[in-house]
Write a protein that holds these residues in place. Structure first.
Motif, mmCIF file in Angstrom:
data_model
loop_
_atom_site.group_PDB
_atom_site.id
_atom_site.type_symbol
_atom_site.label_atom_id
_atom_site.label_comp_id
_atom_site.label_asym_id
_atom_site.label_seq_id
_atom_site.Cartn_x
_atom_site.Cartn_y
_atom_site.Cartn_z
ATOM 1 N N GLN A 1 27.723 19.732 0.301
ATOM 2 C CA GLN A 1 28.556 18.642 0.798
ATOM 3 C C GLN A 1 27.702 17.531 1.398
ATOM 4 O O GLN A 1 27.967 16.341 1.197
ATOM 5 C CB GLN A 1 29.538 19.169 1.852
ATOM 6 C CG GLN A 1 30.629 20.073 1.307
ATOM 7 C CD GLN A 1 31.509 20.614 2.417
ATOM 8 O OE1 GLN A 1 31.029 21.243 3.359
ATOM 9 N NE2 GLN A 1 32.812 20.371 2.316
ATOM 10 N N VAL A 2 26.680 17.914 2.152
ATOM 11 C CA VAL A 2 25.817 16.917 2.784
ATOM 12 C C VAL A 2 25.027 16.164 1.724
ATOM 13 O O VAL A 2 24.913 14.928 1.765
ATOM 14 C CB VAL A 2 24.871 17.583 3.792
ATOM 15 C CG1 VAL A 2 23.883 16.573 4.366
ATOM 16 C CG2 VAL A 2 25.680 18.222 4.933
ATOM 17 N N ARG A 3 24.473 16.885 0.756
ATOM 18 C CA ARG A 3 23.698 16.207 -0.303
ATOM 19 C C ARG A 3 24.575 15.237 -1.097
ATOM 20 O O ARG A 3 24.140 14.135 -1.447
ATOM 21 C CB ARG A 3 23.064 17.253 -1.220
ATOM 22 C CG ARG A 3 21.827 17.918 -0.621
ATOM 23 C CD ARG A 3 21.025 18.622 -1.692
ATOM 24 N NE ARG A 3 21.754 19.754 -2.224
ATOM 25 C CZ ARG A 3 21.613 21.017 -1.808
ATOM 26 N NH1 ARG A 3 20.754 21.286 -0.834
ATOM 27 N NH2 ARG A 3 22.295 21.989 -2.347
ATOM 28 N N ALA A 4 25.816 15.638 -1.375
ATOM 29 C CA ALA A 4 26.723 14.750 -2.107
ATOM 30 C C ALA A 4 27.036 13.499 -1.292
ATOM 31 O O ALA A 4 27.145 12.392 -1.847
ATOM 32 C CB ALA A 4 28.013 15.492 -2.456
ATOM 33 N N ALA A 5 27.169 13.645 0.018
ATOM 34 C CA ALA A 5 27.456 12.489 0.870
ATOM 35 C C ALA A 5 26.252 11.573 0.990
ATOM 36 O O ALA A 5 26.398 10.363 1.235
ATOM 37 C CB ALA A 5 27.896 12.967 2.252
ATOM 38 N N GLU A 6 25.048 12.121 0.824
ATOM 39 C CA GLU A 6 23.840 11.298 0.909
ATOM 40 C C GLU A 6 23.611 10.459 -0.348
ATOM 41 O O GLU A 6 22.989 9.386 -0.280
ATOM 42 C CB GLU A 6 22.614 12.188 1.134
ATOM 43 C CG GLU A 6 22.545 12.826 2.501
ATOM 44 C CD GLU A 6 21.391 13.806 2.622
ATOM 45 O OE1 GLU A 6 21.038 14.149 3.762
ATOM 46 O OE2 GLU A 6 20.858 14.234 1.569
ATOM 47 N N LEU A 7 24.096 10.914 -1.499
ATOM 48 C CA LEU A 7 23.777 10.264 -2.771
ATOM 49 C C LEU A 7 24.118 8.775 -2.804
ATOM 50 O O LEU A 7 23.289 7.961 -3.248
ATOM 51 C CB LEU A 7 24.464 10.998 -3.923
ATOM 52 C CG LEU A 7 23.820 12.324 -4.348
ATOM 53 C CD1 LEU A 7 24.641 12.997 -5.440
ATOM 54 C CD2 LEU A 7 22.383 12.084 -4.820
ATOM 55 N N PRO A 8 25.326 8.356 -2.367
ATOM 56 C CA PRO A 8 25.620 6.907 -2.420
ATOM 57 C C PRO A 8 24.640 6.087 -1.607
ATOM 58 O O PRO A 8 24.267 4.971 -2.002
ATOM 59 C CB PRO A 8 27.045 6.815 -1.846
ATOM 60 C CG PRO A 8 27.628 8.172 -2.063
ATOM 61 C CD PRO A 8 26.498 9.130 -1.885
ATOM 62 N N LEU A 9 24.187 6.612 -0.459
ATOM 63 C CA LEU A 9 23.237 5.875 0.364
ATOM 64 C C LEU A 9 21.861 5.854 -0.280
ATOM 65 O O LEU A 9 21.149 4.837 -0.225
ATOM 66 C CB LEU A 9 23.159 6.499 1.757
ATOM 67 C CG LEU A 9 24.458 6.470 2.574
ATOM 68 C CD1 LEU A 9 24.239 7.107 3.938
ATOM 69 C CD2 LEU A 9 24.957 5.039 2.742
ATOM 70 N N LEU A 10 21.475 6.964 -0.881
ATOM 71 C CA LEU A 10 20.181 7.010 -1.553
ATOM 72 C C LEU A 10 20.127 6.036 -2.721
ATOM 73 O O LEU A 10 19.095 5.409 -2.991
ATOM 74 C CB LEU A 10 19.899 8.435 -2.031
ATOM 75 C CG LEU A 10 19.670 9.484 -0.932
ATOM 76 C CD1 LEU A 10 19.622 10.879 -1.535
ATOM 77 C CD2 LEU A 10 18.381 9.186 -0.176
ATOM 78 N N ASP A 11 21.259 5.904 -3.426
ATOM 79 C CA ASP A 11 21.311 4.987 -4.569
ATOM 80 C C ASP A 11 21.315 3.524 -4.137
ATOM 81 O O ASP A 11 20.817 2.646 -4.855
ATOM 82 C CB ASP A 11 22.557 5.265 -5.412
ATOM 83 C CG ASP A 11 22.493 6.606 -6.118
ATOM 84 O OD1 ASP A 11 21.376 7.141 -6.269
ATOM 85 O OD2 ASP A 11 23.564 7.130 -6.490
ATOM 86 N N ALA A 12 21.881 3.262 -2.956
ATOM 87 C CA ALA A 12 22.073 1.870 -2.534
ATOM 88 C C ALA A 12 20.908 1.322 -1.724
ATOM 89 O O ALA A 12 20.787 0.099 -1.573
ATOM 90 C CB ALA A 12 23.353 1.758 -1.713
ATOM 91 N N GLU A 13 20.045 2.195 -1.206
ATOM 92 C CA GLU A 13 19.008 1.741 -0.288
ATOM 93 C C GLU A 13 17.629 1.887 -0.924
ATOM 94 O O GLU A 13 17.439 2.677 -1.849
ATOM 95 C CB GLU A 13 19.081 2.542 1.017
ATOM 96 C CG GLU A 13 20.391 2.332 1.764
ATOM 97 C CD GLU A 13 20.430 3.073 3.084
ATOM 98 O OE1 GLU A 13 19.448 3.763 3.394
ATOM 99 O OE2 GLU A 13 21.434 2.959 3.801
#
Length: 571
Positions: free
Chosen positions: A12-24
């Motif tokens: 769940q945490v890794r999935a929530a991190e993905l949008p931020l990793l892609d955008a930053e």
């Protein structure tokens, strides 16, 4: 005001991190996490040394992102004047984090014989020897780019702070190889120093015993069960765990909750599914929202009547403790059923109690019940049958756990300790030892819930509650002094009072039983702290501390409640 802590699974945490990793940009999220980590380490250094500059930090680094977090945090600390040594347990670590630390003036060394697979090799046998002294010059003496495990442990033992950045949420299984060896040796060093501090056998000039490092876990202590809270191998107990984005479920669950130390969460702005956490830990504000507070037109029946079947001639004190807790927790009335002798003891201690049968909104069954006392066992069995037939909540504790029918309802709360749960499971064909339950409490509490249909409150240093709909709570506020005779009887009476006050709500919304059980565990611990802060406490003292504890909880939720009340008496 603090509120519930939600624990999430690693996925769940890794999935929530993905949008931020892609955008930053590269490592922006990691650097935010690392900055938060550095802030918490700086606070620890100020507390220990009175300043940050001139301190020594040793970071234990693995090949994954947790190592990167620790390296970037080390760079930030080095810029604040801290001497930072990163000890890598793999030849390849996070490259940009390593470069940042070196650019800031930190040092990086690699443990000899370490390789990318070292953390995944078979675990070594527990160490029986290790460094017994620490030398403030040890860190400075580390010269080469490759060092041995003993040198790494000596350097860490001499530091002010050790960062555990070996494994993160992507790892599975225990620490192994050189990392496991180092953690075992360093853990022994820390434990020895703590023993000296407690016994004053080898006092430090500060008066706190042999000096030892303050251990900070980076996101999680390395080698834990991130999702289930198990400890499959060696773990370095932390004084502080700084976790990123959200609490991981395993940090809240036992036995891992015993090695986390203080838990701090660095907010990364993750969009997490608040309706789907893996577990939760209630705080005071949550208890206030759950508490059955009487309205102005309340009377003793509307406030809840609790039936109690507890105690035998051999254990009359259990009955006294149970009804005392219920009365002190504010239930409208207690009806007690027992032998004439035990009833006389109960009424002498608590004249508010009513002896005999009658309508109730909840039951407490079993504290101090000897199954060989057939008359009292029959009372408990009959009361439970009536509770199931008429949809009345019940707490089933101790001796009554041996007289259960095959299937129960979610508004029935079982309150075993690990040994009692092992017996309950054995009676249902699950052969498991107490030690296995203590090693994986969540798994076995869930299994008991599946087999019985009841809500299960598994008592322990961290209390685990499993209820209908996947509800899981982990409450960890009770002092170790609460491990005393009669404490479970007080918890049963307290929980019974809460169920009686919200009996209809629990039947209509069965998941509420788990929340109320978790709230009772929290209040139980708070009352123990209030009864004798920092020292030994008796079960009766905990019961006596309930009114002030509950009043303080409600006042924090609504300060107006602390004002002088208007006189009102309702019979």
């Amino acid at each position: 005001m603090s509120s519930v802590i939600l624990g999430y699974l690693a996925d769940q945490v890794r999935a929530a991190e993905l949008p931020l990793l892609d955008a930053e940009p590269d490592d922006a999220l990691m650097q935010r996490a690392a900055f938060g980590l550095a802030v918490h380490v700086s606070r620890a250094l100020r507390s220990r040394r009175g300043r940050v500059g001139g301190s020594v930090v040793v970071a234990l680094i693995g090949p994954g992102n947790n190592g990167g977090d620790a390296l970037y945090a080390g760079a930030e600390l080095a810029r604040r004047g801290v001497a930072v040594l990163a000890v890598a347990f793999a030849p390849r670590v996070h490259a940009r984090g390593r470069a940042a630390l070196l650019a800031a003036g930190g040092r990086v060394v690699t443990v000899a014989d370490g390789d990318l697979d070292a953390i995944g090799l078979d675990a070594i046998s527990p160490a029986t020897t290790g460094p017994k002294t620490t030398d403030a010059g040890t860190v400075a003496a580390v010269r080469g780019s490759r060092i041995g495990v003993a040198e790494a442990v000596a350097a860490a033992g001499a530091a002010d702070v050790v960062l555990d950045g070996l494994l993160g949420i992507g790892a599975r299984g225990p620490l192994r190889g050189t990392a496991a060896e180092a953690v075992q040796l360093l853990g022994a060093l820390v434990a020895d120093a703590d023993a000296d501090a407690d016994g004053n056998a080898d006092p430090h000039p500060s008066g706190r015993g042999r000096r030892r490092p303050f251990v900070v876990a980076v996101d999680t202590p390395s080698g834990i069960g991130v999702d289930d809270g198990v400890i499959p191998g060696p773990v370095l107990p932390a004084d502080l765990t700084v976790t990123f984005g959200a609490a991981k479920a395993g940090l809240l669950l036992p036995p891992v909750s015993g090695v986390v130390g203080r838990l701090e969460i660095v907010d990364l702005g993750l969009a997490l599914p608040s309706e789907e956490p893996a577990c939760a830990r209630l705080a005071v504000a949550d208890v206030a929202a759950l508490w059955p507070v009487p309205q102005r037109n309340a009377h003793k029946y509307s406030r809840g009547v609790l039936g109690v079947v507890a105690g035998t001639p051999a254990y009359p004190g259990a009955a006294v403790l149970t009804v005392s807790a219920a009365v002190r927790a504010g239930v409208g009335m207690v009806r007690f059923a027992g032998s004439p002798g035990v009833t006389a003891v109960v009424l002498a201690a608590r004249p508010e109690v009513v002896a005999g049968q009658g309508r109730v909104q909840a039951w407490v069954l079993g504290p101090g019940l000897d199954p060989d006392d057939h008359a009292q066992a029959a009372r408990a069995r009959d009361a439970l049958a009536r509770a199931l037939a008429t949809a009345v909540p019940a707490v089933v504790d101790a001796g009554a756990l041996t007289v259960l029918p095959d299937l129960l309802a979610p508004w029935v709360v079982l309150t075993p300790h690990a040994g009692e749960l092992a017996q309950l499971l054995a009676e249902r064909g699950e052969a498991v030892e107490r030690t296995a339950i203590e090693a994986a409490p969540l798994h076995w509490a869930r299994r008991a819930h599946e087999l019985t249909g009841a809500t299960v409150l598994l008592k322990g240093a961290t209390t685990v509650v499993v209820g209908v709909g996947g509800a899981v709570y982990a409450q960890d506020y009770a002092p170790a002094w609460l491990a005393t005779a009669g404490a479970g009887d007080v918890l049963a009476g307290l929980l019974g009072a809460m169920l009686a006050g919200r009996g209809q709500d629990v039947v209509e919304e069965p998941s509420l039983a788990a929340a109320l059980a978790a709230a009772a565990a929290l209040v139980h611990g708070l009352a123990a702290h209030r009864a004798q802060p920092g020292g030994p406490v008796s079960a009766l003292a905990v019961a006596d501390a309930l009114p002030a504890t509950i009043a303080a909880i409600l006042a924090r939720s609504d300060p107006a409640r602390s004002a002088a009340p208007r006189a009102r008496v309702v019979d």
